[in-house]
Design a protein around this motif. Structure first.
Motif, PDB file in Angstrom:
ATOM      1  N   UNK A 138       0.837  -1.197   0.000  1.00  0.00           N
ATOM      2  CA  UNK A 138       0.000   0.000   0.000  1.00  0.00           C
ATOM      3  C   UNK A 138       0.872   1.248   0.000  1.00  0.00           C
ATOM      4  N   UNK A 139       1.916   1.239   0.787  1.00  0.00           N
ATOM      5  CA  UNK A 139       2.813   2.393   0.852  1.00  0.00           C
ATOM      6  C   UNK A 139       3.466   2.669  -0.497  1.00  0.00           C
ATOM      7  N   UNK A 140       3.902   1.604  -1.170  1.00  0.00           N
ATOM      8  CA  UNK A 140       4.515   1.768  -2.490  1.00  0.00           C
ATOM      9  C   UNK A 140       3.507   2.345  -3.475  1.00  0.00           C
ATOM     10  N   UNK A 141       2.288   1.807  -3.473  1.00  0.00           N
ATOM     11  CA  UNK A 141       1.272   2.295  -4.401  1.00  0.00           C
ATOM     12  C   UNK A 141       0.979   3.767  -4.220  1.00  0.00           C
ATOM     13  N   UNK A 142       0.866   4.201  -2.973  1.00  0.00           N
ATOM     14  CA  UNK A 142       0.577   5.612  -2.701  1.00  0.00           C
ATOM     15  C   UNK A 142       1.738   6.504  -3.131  1.00  0.00           C
ATOM     16  N   UNK A 143       2.970   6.085  -2.808  1.00  0.00           N
ATOM     17  CA  UNK A 143       4.133   6.891  -3.165  1.00  0.00           C
ATOM     18  C   UNK A 143       4.316   6.973  -4.675  1.00  0.00           C
ATOM     19  N   UNK A 144       4.143   5.842  -5.356  1.00  0.00           N
ATOM     20  CA  UNK A 144       4.327   5.828  -6.803  1.00  0.00           C
ATOM     21  C   UNK A 144       3.268   6.676  -7.501  1.00  0.00           C
ATOM     22  N   UNK A 145       2.030   6.668  -7.013  1.00  0.00           N
ATOM     23  CA  UNK A 145       1.010   7.487  -7.638  1.00  0.00           C
ATOM     24  C   UNK A 145       1.350   8.970  -7.522  1.00  0.00           C
ATOM     25  N   UNK A 146       1.839   9.405  -6.365  1.00  0.00           N
ATOM     26  CA  UNK A 146       2.214  10.813  -6.229  1.00  0.00           C
ATOM     27  C   UNK A 146       3.405  11.133  -7.133  1.00  0.00           C
ATOM     28  N   UNK A 147       4.321  10.189  -7.249  1.00  0.00           N
ATOM     29  CA  UNK A 147       5.475  10.326  -8.156  1.00  0.00           C
ATOM     30  C   UNK A 147       5.008  10.468  -9.598  1.00  0.00           C
ATOM     31  N   UNK A 148       4.077   9.621 -10.008  1.00  0.00           N
ATOM     32  CA  UNK A 148       3.592   9.632 -11.388  1.00  0.00           C
ATOM     33  C   UNK A 148       2.824  10.917 -11.717  1.00  0.00           C
ATOM     34  N   UNK A 149       1.989  11.360 -10.809  1.00  0.00           N
ATOM     35  CA  UNK A 149       1.198  12.565 -11.065  1.00  0.00           C
ATOM     36  C   UNK A 149       2.094  13.796 -11.160  1.00  0.00           C
ATOM     37  N   UNK A 150       3.133  13.860 -10.339  1.00  0.00           N
ATOM     38  CA  UNK A 150       4.077  14.967 -10.473  1.00  0.00           C
ATOM     39  C   UNK A 150       4.775  14.899 -11.823  1.00  0.00           C
ATOM     40  N   UNK A 151       5.136  13.700 -12.252  1.00  0.00           N
ATOM     41  CA  UNK A 151       5.735  13.547 -13.570  1.00  0.00           C
ATOM     42  C   UNK A 151       4.791  14.005 -14.672  1.00  0.00           C
ATOM     43  N   UNK A 152       3.523  13.665 -14.545  1.00  0.00           N
ATOM     44  CA  UNK A 152       2.523  14.099 -15.523  1.00  0.00           C
ATOM     45  C   UNK A 152       2.473  15.622 -15.580  1.00  0.00           C
ATOM     46  N   UNK A 153       2.511  16.255 -14.435  1.00  0.00           N
ATOM     47  CA  UNK A 153       2.497  17.717 -14.388  1.00  0.00           C
ATOM     48  C   UNK A 153       3.717  18.304 -15.092  1.00  0.00           C
ATOM     49  N   UNK A 154       4.857  17.615 -15.010  1.00  0.00           N
ATOM     50  CA  UNK A 154       6.102  18.104 -15.604  1.00  0.00           C
ATOM     51  C   UNK A 154       6.227  17.743 -17.086  1.00  0.00           C
ATOM     52  N   UNK A 155       5.229  17.040 -17.627  1.00  0.00           N
ATOM     53  CA  UNK A 155       5.281  16.650 -19.036  1.00  0.00           C
ATOM     54  C   UNK A 155       6.033  15.360 -19.280  1.00  0.00           C
ATOM     55  N   UNK A 156       6.233  14.570 -18.238  1.00  0.00           N
ATOM     56  CA  UNK A 156       6.938  13.297 -18.369  1.00  0.00           C
ATOM     57  C   UNK A 156       5.945  12.142 -18.394  1.00  0.00           C
ATOM     58  N   UNK A 157       6.351  11.059 -19.029  1.00  0.00           N
ATOM     59  CA  UNK A 157       5.543   9.846 -19.051  1.00  0.00           C
ATOM     60  C   UNK A 157       6.228   8.761 -18.241  1.00  0.00           C
ATOM     61  N   UNK A 158       5.450   7.835 -17.743  1.00  0.00           N
ATOM     62  CA  UNK A 158       6.010   6.768 -16.918  1.00  0.00           C
ATOM     63  C   UNK A 158       5.168   5.509 -17.037  1.00  0.00           C
ATOM     64  N   UNK A 159       5.715   4.426 -16.538  1.00  0.00           N
ATOM     65  CA  UNK A 159       4.995   3.153 -16.529  1.00  0.00           C
ATOM     66  C   UNK A 159       5.466   2.359 -15.320  1.00  0.00           C
ATOM     67  N   UNK A 160       4.514   1.809 -14.579  1.00  0.00           N
ATOM     68  CA  UNK A 160       4.849   0.972 -13.436  1.00  0.00           C
ATOM     69  C   UNK A 160       4.815  -0.483 -13.862  1.00  0.00           C
ATOM     70  N   UNK A 161       5.829  -1.243 -13.451  1.00  0.00           N
ATOM     71  CA  UNK A 161       5.983  -2.629 -13.887  1.00  0.00           C
ATOM     72  C   UNK A 161       6.233  -3.542 -12.692  1.00  0.00           C
TER      73      UNK A 161
END
Length: 210
Positions: A138-161
């Motif tokens: 759960x902790x990883x999921x929450x942290x990664x989502x905040x990481x991804x959304x910040x990346x989206x704001x910065x114009x970056x793309x990502x993928x979780x695997x």
């Protein structure tokens, strides 16, 4: 549409990237946002590892290939169908894009002081189950989502695997990060594709009052 809604609705899993490497300040901003994610008992167990060295990436790729062959051998031993064996191979080949991504992360959880759940198991008050692992997931999921959304704001793309872990027996040893337990990998870069929005379940499919 509100800014946060726009980020959430616009985010896609990106698997094709431009060759340009995101600047360090963008990556730092993403990890700093991930630090703000909640975790059970505020344990903050999540760790981000940027896999930069070519030799380390090659060790991972080679270990995944070895793991794929080992799973195929086990599939033969168990009399698995050819369809299942094809899935093993195709899934492995599908994951290889991660090694071409401009930035590759491994994300894991570090052991910390004993959680409340662990104390209850040790005392015998509760029967031990996978609760502690679930807390870390759960902790990883929450942290990664905040990481991804910040990346989206910065114009970056990502993928979780998480699928690479099907083929890797001891990724922590390959990366030299023990006692951290690796939970997933992340790719990051400037998108070179614009995937269509995947179908999502409707509100009524996932929500009800009890």
């Amino acid at each position: 549409m509100p800014a946060l809604d726009s980020l959430i609705y616009g985010r896609r899993s990106i698997r094709k990237y431009k060759k340009e490497i995101p600047p360090p300040e963008m990556i730092e901003a993403m990890v700093t946002c991930a630090l703000q994610a909640p975790s059970p008992a505020n344990r903050q167990p999540v760790r981000f590892f940027r896999v930069s060295r070519p030799e380390t990436r090659e060790k991972l790729r080679s270990a995944m290939e070895t793991g794929c062959r080992a799973r195929l051998a086990m599939a033969d031993e168990k009399g698995a169908s050819q369809i299942l064996k094809n899935v093993l191979v195709n899934y492995y080949q599908f994951l290889l894009f991660m090694f071409d991504a401009p930035v590759l992360f491994a994300v894991g959880t570090a052991p910390a002081h004993r959680s409340i759940a662990e104390k209850l198991y040790t005392s015998g008050i509760l029967a031990e189950n996978s609760r502690t692992s679930s807390d870390d997931d759960l902790s990883v999921g929450l942290a990664v989502m905040e990481w991804m959304l910040k990346g989206e704001e910065l114009g970056l793309g990502s993928c979780i695997l998480t699928a690479p872990l099907f083929y890797l027996d001891f990724p922590e040893q390959i990366l030299g990060v023990a006692p951290v337990t690796i939970k997933c990998f992340l790719t990051l870069g400037f998108p070179d594709e614009a995937p269509a929005a995947p179908r999502k379940k409707s509100f009524s499919e996932i929500y009800r009052e009890l």
